[in-house]
Design an enzyme around this catalytic site. Structure first.
Site, mmCIF file in Angstrom:
data_model
loop_
_atom_site.group_PDB
_atom_site.id
_atom_site.type_symbol
_atom_site.label_atom_id
_atom_site.label_comp_id
_atom_site.label_asym_id
_atom_site.label_seq_id
_atom_site.Cartn_x
_atom_site.Cartn_y
_atom_site.Cartn_z
ATOM 1 N N VAL A 1 67.904 30.985 -24.394
ATOM 2 C CA VAL A 1 66.933 31.735 -23.593
ATOM 3 C C VAL A 1 67.676 32.558 -22.549
ATOM 4 O O VAL A 1 68.582 32.064 -21.871
ATOM 5 C CB VAL A 1 65.939 30.774 -22.912
ATOM 6 C CG1 VAL A 1 65.065 31.529 -21.912
ATOM 7 C CG2 VAL A 1 65.079 30.087 -23.963
ATOM 8 N N LYS A 2 67.300 33.825 -22.433
ATOM 9 C CA LYS A 2 67.938 34.717 -21.456
ATOM 10 C C LYS A 2 67.221 34.559 -20.119
ATOM 11 O O LYS A 2 66.147 35.113 -19.912
ATOM 12 C CB LYS A 2 67.881 36.166 -21.933
ATOM 13 C CG LYS A 2 68.746 37.108 -21.104
ATOM 14 C CD LYS A 2 68.738 38.511 -21.673
ATOM 15 C CE LYS A 2 69.777 39.383 -20.964
ATOM 16 N NZ LYS A 2 69.671 39.384 -19.507
ATOM 17 N N GLU A 3 67.825 33.770 -19.229
ATOM 18 C CA GLU A 3 67.244 33.606 -17.901
ATOM 19 C C GLU A 3 67.410 34.902 -17.114
ATOM 20 O O GLU A 3 68.342 35.673 -17.339
ATOM 21 C CB GLU A 3 67.903 32.436 -17.169
ATOM 22 C CG GLU A 3 67.772 31.095 -17.880
ATOM 23 C CD GLU A 3 66.338 30.583 -17.982
ATOM 24 O OE1 GLU A 3 65.455 31.127 -17.278
ATOM 25 O OE2 GLU A 3 66.096 29.647 -18.767
#
Length: 787
Positions: A116-118
């Site tokens: 997941v791209k925070e």
């Protein structure tokens, strides 16, 4: 902090690499941050000509692809070492050629790790040789001038909290990172410090650990599983991750997830995908770790635009935006009113506070459906019109492709060959396209070669000056070595079914025209050429596969990416009928002529051109020149440099070599004073009934250069019939220029700065340098008109 070195690698004027040295906090160590020009990362993974040595042909590469790199001197080992190492620069899907789905399917292999791209800012955590922890942002350490607290400061505070939560110390972490020789890479997400696009409040704030990178030039990074285990041991926030086996499964998942911008019912920015690659641009790596990202386009693209226009509004600038026009205009009106009522809101916003609450307030008051809003505004308000722009040379099949699409969908084709040539032609072409848009057509085909770089950018400028909301789709036709012969045969078989190129007027004439286009052709290069940087979509076509397959490529791309423009999915019968129309039924009716009126006296020769005979050349040349073989010129240059004990990359890397080489004999601008000589060239061409006017040999006498241009000075063989019949006081071959803003004709000004007595020379300008070429080098080429 001291600024140290600036290094140019790809021949550009601005520095490719810059360094800044910092004093490490609470330590005696100095750390140097190495910052690479963003465009250089794109060049490094492209096939731009800037990536190849113009003399040897060897590929030029960056010393490392690391984005975030600090080095320091280790007093114990007495050597410099990498202390902090970020990821190799990685790109979004379709951002560069190697991250298209087609390319990824060829050069990557699974399993594919999705993380997941925070949505925060990157923080690096590493250890100094003395066992101290060092925390940095991408390019700086400690306090940043003009900021009360820096990203690195906040990152270190969060690090202390995370370590405390698991009973660990910074010294223990430093020992572990030194043992592994790694940098921990985390995302700082804390709305109390700084807001981005997605909210991080309460217990969701902190450092999200997503990488462990080996401190070496090559990109070697730990797996997501190892990173998650490390995060748990040392108290960091963990990043969610999972695996997929195939590229097809991955693509289907990402495209489905992007429909609502969520995963597990949580709004996210997108995913970073980790895999392995064998792409040729990564050959210098001993590891084959490869990252790319898939950022959800909506609604985050709109949110980013709102953030930028809000800061413009607060700064007193007129907000400028290209997408989501209707809703963004409403948002700006809302913000303007809000800031007039609440001055503190402006101050907080410029400190990256209140960004999300302001946006949410607007959405609630407007009662807008977020996903429907962003998608509809992108397709309808942002880009109402679509222009297909081929990049090709004569005979690639662009008109046939255009006519197939016209038959299938009714998309009008604006043919440049159907418009009068001469002054104002490009603007007439743009206006004809705009007229079709205004007549209610959403897609138009710009049927012109667009083979020269500035033609592509000028077309955009001319159209956007008169109409908004145009999506520019580039259609570059591959230009491999076998293409010229293939398309030449196609043109000769076509005969006279063209507005301006008629085989009945002579095969030599047709070949000469085509050769001129080949020499002028500049490949489409959005990574390395500013003229090509602003196209919205790219669909690669190939003349060798046929016009029908190329038309299918365009339709398939639209079905996947702009489906609303494809009202019906054509059947095989539909395609067959469209091909028959394009090849057999469509016949050009406009006859495009050049030069003087053919009603003038038959075979009359003037300073403007030759008229009257169908086998002569009605278009007046721009100049007559001797066209030279590129390899011959380059080998002559290598010979000169070798004798002088010079290396091109060391002494002349600031210059970019010309795509083709010639010696100008007489230019059309010289006609008023030298009309008699100009007419001799025209008469000779007419008498021979060909553009091939004979070979001429020259001796290369000097290599001359200043800070703008480099050229060979040459003299003509005295036995040539053209000896003494040139209008350039110093014949020359322009080899290269220091930037695209410098024109090749500046070689004339350069040579005027030197005093010539035969082959003897004396410099009157300290900025001009030269080498006398000995022993003799003779070069030969064909005299031809250039149009």
């Amino acid at each position: 902090m001291t600024r140290d070195q600036r290094v140019c690698i790809f021949g550009e004027k601005k520095s490719t690499v810059r360094s800044v040295t910092f004093k490490a906090p609470k330590s005696n160590y100095d750390l140097t941050s190495w910052r690479i020009w963003e465009q250089a990362f794109r060049l490094n993974v492209s096939n731009s000509k800037k990536c190849f040595d113009t003399i040897s042909g060897h590929r030029i590469t960056l010393p490392t692809n690391a984005r975030g790199l600090f080095t320091g001197y280790d007093y114990e080992s007495k050597r410099h070492r990498i202390v902090i190492r970020g990821y190799d620069k990685f790109f979004n899907i379709d951002e560069v050629p190697i991250t298209t789905w087609d390319a990824l399917s060829q050069h990557t292999k699974g399993p594919y790790e999705l993380t997941v791209k925070e949505n925060g800012c990157i923080i690096f955590i590493a250890a100094l040789p003395d066992g101290q922890i060092i925390v940095s942002s991408k390019h700086s350490l400690g306090i940043v001038e003009g900021q009360s607290v820096s990203h690195a400061n906040v990152g270190e505070r969060w690090l202390e909290k995370h370590l405390q939560s698991v009973g660990r110390t910074k010294q223990e972490l430093a020992h572990e990172l030194l043992r592994r020789d790694m940098t921990a890479v985390a995302e700082l997400c804390d709305d109390e410090f700084e807001e981005h696009i997605l909210p991080y409040t309460g217990n969701s704030r902190g450092l999200y650990l997503h990488g462990l990178n080996r401190n070496c030039p090559q990109f070697i990074t730990a797996s997501s599983c190892e990173v998650a285990e490390f995060a748990e041991q040392w108290g960091f926030m963990k990043v969610s991750s999972f695996f997929m086996d195939s590229i097809h499964e991955l693509k289907a998942f990402l495209e489905n997830a992007s429909k609502d911008g969520k995963w597990n019912n949580r709004a996210i920015e997108g995913f970073v995908i980790r895999c392995h690659s064998d792409h040729s641009s990564l050959e210098q790596q001993s590891s084959n770790d490869f990252f790319f990202k898939y950022k959800f386009p909506e609604p985050y693209g709109m949110f980013r635009q709102w953030r930028e226009v809000t800061k413009m509004l607060i700064s007193g600038k007129k907000p400028s935006y290209t997408k989501y026009k209707k809703v963004t205009a409403e948002y700006i009106t809302f913000c303007d009113k809000k800031f007039k009522e609440d001055e503190d809101a402006k101050r907080l916003y410029m400190s990256n506070k209140g960004i999300i609450s302001l946006r949410d307030e607007f959405l609630v008051l407007s009662k807008l459906d977020l996903m429907h809003l962003s998608v509809s505004n992108d397709n309808d308000c942002g880009k109402e019109f679509t222009l297909l722009v081929p990049i090709a040379t004569i005979g690639c099949g662009k008109t046939t492709v255009a006519k197939i699409l016209e038959k299938l969908f009714g998309w009008p084709v604006v043919q440049n060959d159907n418009l009068p040539s001469g002054k104002g032609g490009p603007k007439r072409f743009a206006k004809a396209i705009i007229e079709e848009f205004r007549n209610g057509h959403s897609v138009v085909f710009a049927d012109r070669n667009n083979h020269i770089s500035n033609m592509r950018s000028t077309l955009q400028t001319d159209i956007l000056a008169l109409i908004d909301g145009v999506r520019f789709v580039a259609l570059p036709f591959k230009h491999t070595p076998e293409v010229p012969e293939f398309v030449q045969n196609r043109v000769l078989q076509r005969g006279d079914r063209h507005q301006s190129i008629k085989v009945s007027e002579g095969v030599d004439k047709v070949k000469a025209i085509m050769n001129t286009f080949y020499k002028q052709y500049k490949p489409f290069d959005p990574a390395g050429n500013k003229h090509d940087a602003n196209y919205d979509d790219i669909i690669e076509l190939d003349p060798l596969i046929g016009s029908l397959e190329n038309a299918r490529r365009i339709v398939n791309y639209f079905k996947k990416n702009i489906p609303e423009l494809i009202p019906n999915d054509p059947s095989d019968d539909d395609y067959a009928a469209a091909l028959n129309y394009a090849v057999n039924e469509y016949v050009p009716t406009y006859r495009k002529t050049f030069g003087n009126d053919s009603k003038k006296i038959k075979n009359k020769i003037t300073a403007e051109g030759i008229t009257g005979s169908s086998t002569c050349f009605k278009k007046a040349p721009r100049y007559f020149g001797v066209l030279l073989d590129r390899k011959t010129v380059e080998s002559s240059l290598v010979q000169v440099l070798t004798i002088a004990n010079l290396q091109w990359q060391e002494a002349f890397s600031r210059y970019t070599l010309q795509d083709s080489f010639h010696i100008t004999m007489i230019h059309e601008s010289q006609k008023p004073v030298n009309s008699r000589i100009w007419e001799q060239y025209l008469q000779h061409m007419h008498d021979k009934n060909t553009t091939k006017m004979g070979n001429i040999s020259f001796r290369i006498t000097h290599l001359v250069w200043d800070d703008r241009v480099i050229c060979f000075r040459v003299t003509m063989n005295e036995n040539s019939v053209w000896y003494g019949k040139t209008c350039n006081p110093q014949l020359h071959i322009t080899l290269g220029t220091s930037s695209s803003d410098v024109k090749a004709f500046e070689s004339n000004f350069l040579l005027k700065k030197l005093r010539w007595q035969g082959d003897e020379v004396d410099s009157t300008d300290g900025n001009v340098r030269y080498l006398t070429v000995l022993p003799k080098i003779i070069i030969e080429g064909m005299l031809e008109p250039v149009y």
